[in-house]
Write an enzyme that holds these catalytic residues in place. Structure first.
Site, PDB file in Angstrom:
ATOM      1  N   CYS A 236      57.370  22.842  73.346  1.00 55.69           N
ATOM      2  CA  CYS A 236      56.371  23.741  73.921  1.00 55.69           C
ATOM      3  C   CYS A 236      56.368  23.600  75.446  1.00 55.69           C
ATOM      4  CB  CYS A 236      55.012  23.354  73.356  1.00 55.69           C
ATOM      5  SG  CYS A 236      53.632  24.141  74.154  1.00 55.69           S
TER       6      CYS A 236
ATOM      7  N   CYS B 282      51.552  29.399  77.624  1.00 55.23           N
ATOM      8  CA  CYS B 282      51.105  30.618  76.937  1.00 55.23           C
ATOM      9  C   CYS B 282      49.608  30.567  76.610  1.00 55.23           C
ATOM     10  CB  CYS B 282      51.923  30.874  75.682  1.00 55.23           C
ATOM     11  SG  CYS B 282      51.661  29.657  74.407  1.00 55.23           S
TER      12      CYS B 282
ATOM     13  N   THR C 208      46.594  21.634  75.150  1.00 55.74           N
ATOM     14  CA  THR C 208      48.020  21.643  75.486  1.00 55.74           C
ATOM     15  C   THR C 208      48.236  21.720  76.996  1.00 55.74           C
ATOM     16  OG1 THR C 208      48.647  22.658  73.400  1.00 55.74           O
ATOM     17  CG2 THR C 208      50.139  23.009  75.249  1.00 55.74           C
TER      18      THR C 208
ATOM     19  N   GLU D 114      49.196  17.056  74.339  1.00 57.15           N
ATOM     20  CA  GLU D 114      47.814  17.509  74.160  1.00 57.15           C
ATOM     21  C   GLU D 114      46.830  16.418  74.562  1.00 57.15           C
ATOM     22  OE1 GLU D 114      50.292  18.457  72.039  1.00 57.15           O
ATOM     23  OE2 GLU D 114      50.097  20.556  72.647  1.00 57.15           O
TER      24      GLU D 114
ATOM     25  N   HIS E  78      47.648  34.885  70.924  1.00 63.11           N
ATOM     26  CA  HIS E  78      48.287  33.574  70.781  1.00 63.11           C
ATOM     27  C   HIS E  78      49.173  33.526  69.532  1.00 63.11           C
ATOM     28  CE1 HIS E  78      48.778  29.686  72.379  1.00 63.11           C
ATOM     29  NE2 HIS E  78      48.129  29.018  71.455  1.00 63.11           N
TER      30      HIS E  78
ATOM     31  N   TYR F 269      54.127  33.103  68.387  1.00 65.47           N
ATOM     32  CA  TYR F 269      54.824  32.101  67.583  1.00 65.47           C
ATOM     33  C   TYR F 269      56.173  32.556  67.026  1.00 65.47           C
ATOM     34  CZ  TYR F 269      51.458  28.345  67.915  1.00 65.47           C
ATOM     35  OH  TYR F 269      50.686  27.306  68.394  1.00 65.47           O
TER      36      TYR F 269
ATOM     37  N   CYS G  46      58.352  31.782  70.534  1.00 69.74           N
ATOM     38  CA  CYS G  46      58.689  30.390  70.891  1.00 69.74           C
ATOM     39  C   CYS G  46      59.285  29.647  69.709  1.00 69.74           C
ATOM     40  CB  CYS G  46      57.480  29.668  71.469  1.00 69.74           C
ATOM     41  SG  CYS G  46      56.125  29.427  70.331  1.00 69.74           S
TER      42      CYS G  46
ATOM     43  N   GLU H 163      52.085  21.337  64.827  1.00 68.28           N
ATOM     44  CA  GLU H 163      51.797  22.425  65.756  1.00 68.28           C
ATOM     45  C   GLU H 163      51.939  23.781  65.064  1.00 68.28           C
ATOM     46  OE1 GLU H 163      54.539  23.558  68.673  1.00 68.28           O
ATOM     47  OE2 GLU H 163      53.008  24.288  70.054  1.00 68.28           O
TER      48      GLU H 163
HETATM   49  C1  LIG Z   1      49.866  20.876  68.754  1.00 69.75           C
HETATM   50  C2  LIG Z   1      48.576  21.631  68.902  1.00 69.75           C
HETATM   51  C3  LIG Z   1      48.308  22.260  70.114  1.00 69.75           C
HETATM   52  C4  LIG Z   1      47.092  22.914  70.307  1.00 69.75           C
HETATM   53  N1  LIG Z   1      46.810  23.468  71.528  1.00 69.75           N
HETATM   54  C5  LIG Z   1      45.589  23.977  71.772  1.00 69.75           C
HETATM   55  C6  LIG Z   1      45.224  24.432  73.066  1.00 69.75           C
HETATM   56  O1  LIG Z   1      46.008  24.394  74.001  1.00 69.75           O
HETATM   57  N2  LIG Z   1      43.977  24.921  73.254  1.00 69.75           N
HETATM   58  C7  LIG Z   1      43.068  24.980  72.260  1.00 69.75           C
HETATM   59  O2  LIG Z   1      41.952  25.422  72.504  1.00 69.75           O
HETATM   60  N3  LIG Z   1      43.376  24.550  71.013  1.00 69.75           N
HETATM   61  C8  LIG Z   1      44.601  24.050  70.751  1.00 69.75           C
HETATM   62  N4  LIG Z   1      44.934  23.617  69.479  1.00 69.75           N
HETATM   63  C9  LIG Z   1      43.890  23.620  68.473  1.00 69.75           C
HETATM   64  C10 LIG Z   1      44.085  24.522  67.274  1.00 69.75           C
HETATM   65  O3  LIG Z   1      43.710  25.836  67.550  1.00 69.75           O
HETATM   66  C11 LIG Z   1      43.246  23.877  66.153  1.00 69.75           C
HETATM   67  O4  LIG Z   1      43.938  22.735  65.726  1.00 69.75           O
HETATM   68  C12 LIG Z   1      42.971  24.797  64.994  1.00 69.75           C
HETATM   69  O5  LIG Z   1      42.129  25.832  65.380  1.00 69.75           O
HETATM   70  C13 LIG Z   1      42.356  24.035  63.821  1.00 69.75           C
HETATM   71  O6  LIG Z   1      41.226  23.321  64.226  1.00 69.75           O
HETATM   72  P1  LIG Z   1      41.106  21.779  63.836  1.00 69.75           P
HETATM   73  O7  LIG Z   1      42.295  21.100  64.330  1.00 69.75           O
HETATM   74  O8  LIG Z   1      39.778  21.328  64.302  1.00 69.75           O
HETATM   75  O9  LIG Z   1      41.195  21.732  62.273  1.00 69.75           O
HETATM   76  P2  LIG Z   1      40.025  21.996  61.253  1.00 69.75           P
HETATM   77  O10 LIG Z   1      39.185  23.122  61.756  1.00 69.75           O
HETATM   78  O11 LIG Z   1      39.335  20.733  60.961  1.00 69.75           O
HETATM   79  O12 LIG Z   1      40.826  22.497  59.993  1.00 69.75           O
HETATM   80  C14 LIG Z   1      41.186  21.651  58.898  1.00 69.75           C
HETATM   81  C15 LIG Z   1      41.028  22.458  57.607  1.00 69.75           C
HETATM   82  O13 LIG Z   1      39.645  22.761  57.423  1.00 69.75           O
HETATM   83  C16 LIG Z   1      39.486  24.145  57.180  1.00 69.75           C
HETATM   84  N5  LIG Z   1      38.194  24.560  57.748  1.00 69.75           N
HETATM   85  C17 LIG Z   1      37.761  24.392  59.018  1.00 69.75           C
HETATM   86  N6  LIG Z   1      36.515  24.897  59.160  1.00 69.75           N
HETATM   87  C18 LIG Z   1      36.172  25.420  57.962  1.00 69.75           C
HETATM   88  C19 LIG Z   1      35.013  26.078  57.473  1.00 69.75           C
HETATM   89  N7  LIG Z   1      33.955  26.311  58.253  1.00 69.75           N
HETATM   90  N8  LIG Z   1      35.007  26.469  56.177  1.00 69.75           N
HETATM   91  C20 LIG Z   1      36.055  26.235  55.378  1.00 69.75           C
HETATM   92  N9  LIG Z   1      37.184  25.599  55.793  1.00 69.75           N
HETATM   93  C21 LIG Z   1      37.236  25.206  57.064  1.00 69.75           C
HETATM   94  C22 LIG Z   1      40.667  24.792  57.898  1.00 69.75           C
HETATM   95  O14 LIG Z   1      40.967  26.085  57.367  1.00 69.75           O
HETATM   96  C23 LIG Z   1      41.772  23.785  57.619  1.00 69.75           C
HETATM   97  O15 LIG Z   1      42.332  24.018  56.371  1.00 69.75           O
HETATM   98  C24 LIG Z   1      46.157  22.977  69.254  1.00 69.75           C
HETATM   99  C25 LIG Z   1      46.438  22.373  68.036  1.00 69.75           C
HETATM  100  C26 LIG Z   1      47.633  21.696  67.861  1.00 69.75           C
HETATM  101  C27 LIG Z   1      47.893  21.019  66.543  1.00 69.75           C
END
Ligand SMILES: Cc1cc2nc3c(=O)[nH]c(=O)nc-3n(C[C@H](O)[C@H](O)[C@H](O)COP(=O)(O)OP(=O)(O)OC[C@H]3O[C@@H](n4cnc5c(N)ncnc54)[C@H](O)[C@@H]3O)c2cc1C
Lengths: 486, 101
Positions: free
Chosen positions: A100, A104, A191, A259, A294, A298, A301, A445
């Site tokens: 990455c 973006c 990120t 990150e 966003h 995918y 990239c 990711e």
């Molecule tokens: C490598 C990487 C880079 C990233 N870069 C960025 C970035 O630059 N900027 C940024 O802002 N974010 C970034 N993200 C964040 C990314 O958008 C989140 O990881 C993603 O939105 C999921 O949120 P979480 O990690 O909190 O997982 P969770 O929300 O905890 O998800 C885990 C599981 O729980 C489920 N879940 C969550 N909430 C609910 C609900 N209310 N009801 C039912 N099921 C639910 C989900 O569907 C999933 O199956 C990055 C993530 C990664 C892994």
């Protein structure tokens, strides 16, 4: 100010003196610490390519604000052609870095904020759009790198921001005065933030009236007082801290984006950098716009990353002497097919983009969400096929130090050799590249970056136009529409 | 003899079938009457558009003179074996300049 090159970008990080922690230590000089070099190198390449005659057509654009040549990473899409060029550029750069290159997220955040502030102003009579244009012009003119800060810690996922036991689980406004606002909370998984100049904070989800303090969108420097960045660990990250380059797999550009957990301890943001403050009705639209832009990325990239995985896998097959086996060729074909399917989706959602009231172009959100949904599966399958073809050595190879060891080096050399004519070291290098690109952090990711699979499914269902599909089916089945008044 | 200034505009090369940079470098070695320069050069006599594949998505700069066009293995629309592309570029430039190759 002219477009920065890689050197100018690196130099621009020096004076930031951000508050960064990693491995339990405060990092005094992020720009020179070995842990961050791969991520800085990847971001620096985006600046370099803007000056390369071979790539500048994709990596630069003309600002609609000033008419000047700018980095495409700071451009607001003015046409479907811009959306298509975005995807092509992402494939191009990922094909060079294999990881990455981080820019973006902030770019998508800017495009989303641009069109949403315009619509918000139209309906609510607020003055956010002009403020945002001024900020955008500052970013363009100084060719700055911006982190896109959306994801909140979220605490109990079943509760809304206002209902959390700890109110800091979502970023919120804790004070306002004539000069600006004060925000508290944190953003997770950020990120490239430790090598960015600015961050654009956005809400993480749609909000209701009770969440009014959480409906905040604003920009701040990454080194603003009260900001602390705690860098995330990655698979095999300590291999960067000594012992040669082979075991890192991709020593130059690393894995994923680098990150961090970014803590916002009562950070002051002046009004001219505030683009939403309490307009909770628009939080959902901003999230959807950002997420769709966003998710569009995918198939660009990840296609570029997969191009390298396919190349590495093909090379491994050759080094192992199985390149001509029909099942191996078929597996490589499948990897290409999956890669190009992802790319198709990103190109399609760009071609079907449409203009928003602000004049900026937006992707087809149904197709963009479909691409990202496919990424959550296809990249895992591509990695699986690569593991299959490359062989178990990607998981069991001894270290580079053992290869170079006076006593046992000769055994590593002898017993990890494949076909005649290919040095063991080359086979080891390629195997390590496969290991780096297909496991651990690199895979996650694809699952959660730009939102977990369910987030796309919610948007797919919302855009699916099911009523029309039912109508088509009824027509063929010979079912007459009932008069609803009867 | 006055040298021919040819401005080169590349497509971006996201997934190229041909390495435009290599092709132009090879073409430059074939004939020293041609100077390959940036497409931004103010004194261009010809423009050379080099796309890495037939999609040919490169943005055309405004230019009213002669344009030589490479898109994947097509030079001015004609399918050309890869090793012959540099030579075909040179011949096209010379022909447009009214010079026999
Ligand atoms: C490598 C990487 C880079 C990233 N870069 C960025 C970035 O630059 N900027 C940024 O802002 N974010 C970034 N993200 C964040 C990314 O958008 C989140 O990881 C993603 O939105 C999921 O949120 P979480 O990690 O909190 O997982 P969770 O929300 O905890 O998800 C885990 C599981 O729980 C489920 N879940 C969550 N909430 C609910 C609900 N209310 N009801 C039912 N099921 C639910 C989900 O569907 C999933 O199956 C990055 C993530 C990664 C892994």
């Amino acid at each position: 100010m002219p477009l920065k090159d890689g050197k100018a970008y690196r130099e621009s990080l020096q004076p930031l003196k951000m508050n960064v922690y990693a491995f339990g230590e405060k990092i005094e000089n992020v720009a020179e610490h070995p842990l961050f070099q791969p991520h800085i190198n990847a971001a620096a390449l985006t600046y370099e390519l803007a000056h390369d005659p071979l790539t500048e057509d994709l990596v630069t654009a003309t600002s609609h604000l000033t008419g000047l040549k700018i980095s495409r990473f700071t451009h607001i899409h003015q046409s479907t052609d811009d959306l298509i060029k975005k995807v092509k550029m992402l494939r191009l750069i990922a094909g060079r870095t294999g990881s990455c290159f981080q820019r973006c997220v902030g770019w998508d955040a800017m495009n989303a904020t641009y069109s949403v502030t315009y619509e918000m102003d139209q309906e609510l009579g607020t003055g956010y759009f002009q403020r945002f244009r001024n900020f955008l012009q500052y970013i363009q003119e100084n060719d700055l790198m911006l982190a896109g800060a959306m994801t909140d810690p979220k605490g109990d996922r079943g509760l809304s921001p206002a209902k959390q036991v700890d109110p800091d689980m979502f970023v919120r406004v804790v004070a306002k005065n004539e000069a600006g606002i004060v925000i508290r909370g944190a953003k997770v998984h950020q990120t490239g933030i430790i090598n960015s100049h600015e961050m654009l904070i956005m809400p993480t989800m749609a909000m209701a009236e009770e969440d009014v303090d959480y409906a905040v969108c604003c920009a701040l420097p990454t080194n603003a007082p009260g900001v602390i960045h705690i860098f995330g660990r990655q698979t095999n990250d300590e291999r960067r801290l000594g012992g040669g380059d082979i075991d890192q797999g991709n020593a130059r550009y690393g894995t994923v984006g680098g990150e961090a957990l970014t803590v916002l301890n009562d950070v002051f943001v002046p009004w001219e950098r505030v683009f939403m403050c309490g307009e909770y009705q628009y939080a959902g639209l901003l999230v959807e716009r950002f997420a769709s832009y966003h998710r569009q990325n995918y198939g660009g990239c990840k296609a570029g990353v997969s191009d390298i995985i396919i190349g590495a896998t093909t090379a491994m097959a050759e080094y192992n002497g199985v390149a001509k086996a029909s099942h191996v060729r078929d597996k490589v074909v499948e990897m290409v097919h999956l890669t190009e399917t992802l790319y198709c989706g990103s190109i399609a959602c760009s071609c079907e983009g449409a203009v928003t009231p602000s004049g900026a172009f937006f992707v087809n959100p149904l197709l963009a969400n479909t691409v990202k949904q496919n990424v959550t599966r296809f990249i895992y399958e591509i990695a699986r096929l690569s593991h299959d073809v490359s062989g178990g050595c990607i998981a069991t190879l001894p270290s580079e130090q053992d290869l170079r060891h006076d006593e046992v080096g000769k055994y590593v050399e002898k017993y990890f050799k494949g076909v005649d004519g290919v040095p063991t070291e080359e086979r080891m290098r390629m195997a390590r590249l496969v290991e780096n690109m297909t496991g651990g952090t690199a895979l996650v990711e694809s699952m959660h970056g730009a939102g977990s699979p369910q987030a796309q499914r919610v948007m797919i269902l919302r855009q699916a136009n099911l009523g029309h599909k039912v109508k088509l089916a009824k027509e063929l089945a010979g079912i007459k529409e009932r008069d609803s008044k009867k | 003899m006055r040298r021919i200034r040819v401005g080169v505009k590349f497509c971006g090369h996201c997934n190229p079938l041909l390495d435009g940079g290599e092709m132009v470098t090879a073409a430059a070695l074939l004939d020293d009457r041609i100077d390959f320069v940036s497409w931004l050069d103010p004194e261009l006599q010809q423009l050379l558009i080099v796309s890495g594949c037939p999609i040919d998505c490169v943005e055309r700069p405004p230019f009213t003179g002669e344009v030589v066009h490479v898109a994947g293995q097509r030079v001015d629309g004609k399918m050309t074996p890869l090793p012959e592309v540099p030579d075909a570029i040179v011949r096209s430039i010379l022909r447009r300049a009214g010079i026999q190759g």
